[in-house]
Design an enzyme around this catalytic site. Sequence first.
Site, PDB file in Angstrom:
ATOM      1  N   HIS A  24       5.434  11.854   1.915  1.00 45.93           N
ATOM      2  CA  HIS A  24       4.371  12.815   1.662  1.00 45.93           C
ATOM      3  C   HIS A  24       4.629  14.117   2.421  1.00 45.93           C
ATOM      4  CE1 HIS A  24       1.189   9.685   0.206  1.00 45.93           C
ATOM      5  NE2 HIS A  24       2.326   9.646  -0.478  1.00 45.93           N
ATOM      6  N   GLU A  26       2.664  15.845   4.478  1.00 44.69           N
ATOM      7  CA  GLU A  26       2.267  15.768   5.886  1.00 44.69           C
ATOM      8  C   GLU A  26       3.286  14.963   6.690  1.00 44.69           C
ATOM      9  OE1 GLU A  26      -1.574  15.182   3.392  1.00 44.69           O
ATOM     10  OE2 GLU A  26       0.579  14.736   3.231  1.00 44.69           O
ATOM     11  N   CYS A  33      -3.310  10.923   3.044  1.00 43.78           N
ATOM     12  CA  CYS A  33      -3.495   9.498   2.777  1.00 43.78           C
ATOM     13  C   CYS A  33      -3.641   8.763   4.113  1.00 43.78           C
ATOM     14  CB  CYS A  33      -2.304   8.947   1.991  1.00 43.78           C
ATOM     15  SG  CYS A  33      -0.786   8.853   2.969  1.00 43.78           S
ATOM     16  N   CYS A  93      -0.350   8.914   6.343  1.00 41.28           N
ATOM     17  CA  CYS A  93      -0.174  10.224   6.979  1.00 41.28           C
ATOM     18  C   CYS A  93      -1.240  10.466   8.039  1.00 41.28           C
ATOM     19  CB  CYS A  93      -0.204  11.323   5.917  1.00 41.28           C
ATOM     20  SG  CYS A  93       1.240  11.342   4.835  1.00 41.28           S
TER      21      CYS A  93
END
Length: 330
Positions: A261, A263, A289, A292
Amino acid sequence: MIIGLTGKNGSGKGEVAAFLREKSFYYYSLSDVIREHLQSKNIPITRETLILAGNELRQKHGADVLARLTLKKIDPNRNYVIDSIRNPAEVLALKSAGNFVLLNIDAPPEVRFERIRSRGREQDPKTLEDFLLVEEAERQSNSEHKQSIEDCQAMADYTIVNDGSVEDLHRKVTEIVSKALQQNKRPDWDQYFMSIAQVVASRSNCVKRKVAAVVVKDRRIISTGYNGTPRGTKNCNEGGCPRCNQLANSGTSLEECFCSHGEENAITQAAYHGTSLKGSSLYSTFSPCLLCTKMIINAGISEVIFNHDYPLGDTALTLLQEAGIEVRKL
């Protein structure tokens, strides 16, 4: 900044445009779109054919068509002056571009007629009475596709009465335009960093969703990341991630996703280069999410600002708040 000009015939719009061009404003006229249309059809360019063709283009392509086509030529890093604004829809289209100021240039009919007569053009009215008759026919229209200068004048941000010398006109224009430029709003820090995150997201190679994060400390970017497959592996858009390339349903087969992801990549990029994220702020185009979120907490990030809601992000946001991390949606 875009300075728009409207006003009746002979008011001095051309002089204002010429003055601003000397001040490094780039010039466009909405009438240029009509002239190009007439030239393509080998129709002589006169005041009458310009009006008729302009009304025809608005009828066929929308009342704001001249403004829309002109806006496509605009570079956001330059100042512009745009002349020949004659329909309210054109004003609204130009305002939607942001940082737009409409100037109404006005003068008494007698003054404007003398200016028109001094040009000596064959098709211009020869008497004040004829001049006023032509103006009455053009000043306003109940049709949204025809020109309606008086409606545009009513929408102006400023009106300049041009009934004196050219020097006086220049002074008035300078005062208003200088004021407008000084009030020209720039993005605040949140908008600034989020817009950068959105540009970073364009580098994403994920075929399902493009997401990015920017980590900031003391108003300085210290790390960025966008979602995609790990360093040194096949890109997602080259078939590198089986889940994404099978267009899996939202929230399913997450264990098969090879993509990191945004992040996650921003945090691991900082670690890769030995940069501490303690006390920093993270700007993300989507809320994080759960995975993260745990990385955000343990990296010492103190604030998360996000743009859009992640479909499975409620638990993650609750955990961030429990950890004492400030969360804001921009």
